[in-house]
Scaffold this motif. Structure first.
Motif, short mmCIF file in Angstrom:
data_model
loop_
_atom_site.label_atom_id
_atom_site.label_comp_id
_atom_site.label_asym_id
_atom_site.label_seq_id
_atom_site.Cartn_x
_atom_site.Cartn_y
_atom_site.Cartn_z
N TRP A 1 -3.88 6.71 -3.56
CA TRP A 1 -3.75 5.42 -2.88
C TRP A 1 -3.44 4.37 -3.93
N THR A 2 -2.27 3.78 -3.81
CA THR A 2 -1.85 2.74 -4.74
C THR A 2 -1.82 1.42 -3.99
N GLN A 3 -2.42 0.39 -4.55
CA GLN A 3 -2.55 -0.88 -3.84
C GLN A 3 -2.18 -2.05 -4.74
N ALA A 4 -1.30 -2.90 -4.25
CA ALA A 4 -1.00 -4.16 -4.94
C ALA A 4 -1.95 -5.22 -4.37
N THR B 1 0.85 -1.19 0.00
CA THR B 1 0.00 0.00 0.00
C THR B 1 0.89 1.24 0.00
N GLN B 2 0.62 2.14 -0.94
CA GLN B 2 1.32 3.43 -0.95
C GLN B 2 0.29 4.55 -0.89
N LEU C 1 -6.93 8.29 -7.38
CA LEU C 1 -6.43 9.65 -7.20
C LEU C 1 -7.58 10.63 -7.08
N ALA D 1 -2.48 -4.37 -9.71
CA ALA D 1 -2.39 -3.21 -8.82
C ALA D 1 -3.37 -2.14 -9.29
N THR D 2 -3.82 -1.35 -8.34
CA THR D 2 -4.74 -0.26 -8.69
C THR D 2 -4.25 1.04 -8.06
N GLN D 3 -4.78 2.12 -8.57
CA GLN D 3 -4.45 3.44 -8.02
C GLN D 3 -5.71 4.31 -8.06
N ALA E 1 -9.80 9.89 -10.28
CA ALA E 1 -9.35 8.96 -11.31
C ALA E 1 -9.06 7.61 -10.68
N ARG F 1 -7.14 3.90 -11.66
CA ARG F 1 -6.29 3.24 -12.65
C ARG F 1 -6.05 1.80 -12.21
N ALA F 2 -5.94 0.93 -13.17
CA ALA F 2 -5.68 -0.47 -12.86
C ALA F 2 -4.61 -1.01 -13.81
N ASN F 3 -3.70 -1.79 -13.25
CA ASN F 3 -2.63 -2.42 -14.03
C ASN F 3 -2.73 -3.93 -13.84
#
Lengths: 67, 411
Positions: free
Chosen positions: B199-202, B141-142, B212, B208-210, B251, B253-255
């Motif tokens: 909030w960035t989450q693995a 978690t970031q 914003l 992972a998602t983010q 926003a 985002r998903a990776n």
């Protein structure tokens, strides 16, 4: 939506973790959200100047250049 | 891939100096106007110790083209047949923007401070940026929060003492704007406060998602000082926008890395709304794949759609709705009109990571580089304006081309 709430709850509780030895793919450049920050910022700057919207990508300012 | 990661990690620890340069060329040539902007940028970051990175950089916008100086709509043109009511003005300007900052780290927390200065013939900008970033749950978690504040100045023409906005005249050119030698020039302040949280989450080893959120408050002169709008028969006035604008965007985002296909899929969705009543939605998708060790190719697509500002009208002199006057403000800015755009692009990236020294330590490529990355991109965007016209003539060929080149070197 239900799945998202469940995932969020698990994450906050610290139950969802990717162990360090499992992070090979996540740490690869191909999985970075901002792989080339400077190039991305320039592209965003060019697009922002042609749209009425802003945000969701960065908050640093620094001028207009938008004639 | 695992080998590359180990190398990347090794070189990151040994990294002392990072040099980045990026260059973007933007060109569009729609009906009656054209714009070319070349943006070169360089950044140098030095990490003398694990706890600190010091950065300095410079960016420029070299602008050349012709923009619409007087905007009128179809109703006015219908009453004045044969007259060419649209005028354009040539634009040549250079924005210089040096910047400097530092990042301080303690444990899982990093604090970044940046100062930006921007100067061009008709605009001055100073901004400060501060962010705090932390990691939790074994780096899965970031969280980051940042704040930016701009203290800007916009050049304008001195208006007659007794004139009100409907009588204001547009700025002719940028001569004497910041020299203090021209009594017909004045400066308006413009302040911008921006706040962003992310909030960035693995979630899994390949997903992972983010999330914003951005909020911005703009206070001050926000019109183009050069643009005039015909607001009544025989009455041309400088563009007149509200002085306050509160903007919000969220926003997601998903990776996702698809192992069987060895490619990454990125999806971004953004929703935006502001107090000028512009609402927009953006959808982006990108697919990136390694073609061979270190070489990636990405294809991307983007769709954007926005509503017009509350005070937007294609013709303030009258006509049938949606034409006609819209209160006390007027604009000729097509970015405030309702429109959509569609973009496609391609990006190539090549990472060169030297082999580590046999006895341990960082290897060097060509004897000096601890890492080298080259990138190139090409994007095309097509704009579809649903209401904006130039005296009734639709904006044809509203297409922008964006080329990018970037290089990063670790020493």
């Amino acid at each position: 939506m239900k799945t998202l709430v469940i995932l969020l709850s698990l994450s906050i509780a610290g139950c969802v973790t990717v162990r360090p030895q499992q992070r090979a793919v996540l740490a690869d450049p191909i999985m970075q959200f901002e792989g080339d920050p400077q190039a991305n910022a320039q592209l965003r700057h060019a697009i922002d100047n042609r749209e009425g919207s802003y945000g969701g990508g960065g908050v640093a300012g620094g001028g207009c250049g938008c004639n | 891939m695992a080998t590359a990661l180990v190398l990347s990690s090794t070189s990151a620890r040994a990294q002392v100096v990072q040099f980045d340069t990026a260059h973007t060329l933007y060109h569009e040539s729609p009906t009656r106007s054209n714009m070319t902007v070349y943006t070169p940028g360089v950044d140098l970051a030095v990490t003398p110790a694990d706890w600190i990175t010091v950065r300095a950089g410079y960016e420029a916008d070299i602008v050349s083209g012709a923009s619409v100086a007087t905007k009128a709509g179809p109703a006015y043109q219908a009453v004045n047949p044969g007259a060419d009511v649209i005028t354009t003005a040539s634009v040549h300007d250079v924005r210089h923007a040096p910047r400097g900052g530092l990042t301080l780290r303690k444990g899982d927390v990093a604090y970044t401070f940046v100062y930006n200065y921007g100067t061009e013939n008709d605009y001055k900008s100073q901004s400060i940026f501060a962010s705090a970033r932390t990691e939790a749950y074994e780096h899965n978690t970031q969280l980051e929060i940042s704040y930016a504040r701009n203290f800007d100045l916009v050049c304008d023409r001195v208006q007659a003492v007794n004139d009100r906005p409907p009588r204001f005249r547009a700025l002719e050119d940028s001569n004497g704007c910041f020299t203090g030698s021209d009594p017909t020039r004045t400066r308006h302040p413009l302040s911008i406060d921006g706040l962003q949280g992310s909030w960035t989450q693995a979630w899994t080893p390949t997903f992972a998602t983010q999330l914003l959120y951005t909020a911005q408050i703009v206070d001050g002169f926000q019109s183009s000082p050069y643009r005039s709008v015909i607001i009544a028969q025989g009455l041309k006035a400088q563009e007149h926008h509200p002085e306050n604008r509160a903007r919000q965007a969220i926003a997601a985002r998903a990776n996702l890395y698809v192992r069987p296909l060895k490619l990454a899929i990125r999806i971004t969705g953004r929703a935006y709304h502001d107090t000028w009543d512009i609402t927009s939605g953006t959808g982006e998708a990108e697919v990136e794949k390694y073609l061979f060790e270190g070489f990636r190719v990405a294809a991307r697509g983007r769709y954007y759609r926005q509503s017009g500002a509350l005070f937007w009208s294609d013709d303030y002199t009258g006509g049938n709705p949606p034409l006609g006057p819209k209160g006390q403000y007027w604009t000729g800015d097509r970015e405030l009109s309702p429109f959509s755009s569609l973009g496609i692009g391609l990006r190539l990236t090549y990472n060169i990571q030297p082999e580590p020294k046999p006895g341990g330590g960082t290897g060097r490529f060509l004897g000096i580089f601890a890492g080298l990355k080259l990138g190139a991109s090409a994007d095309a965007m097509q704009f579809y304006y649903s209401e904006y016209t130039l005296a009734g003539e639709e904006l044809g060929n509203a297409r922008a081309y964006i080329l990018g080149l970037n290089l990063s070197a670790l020493f």
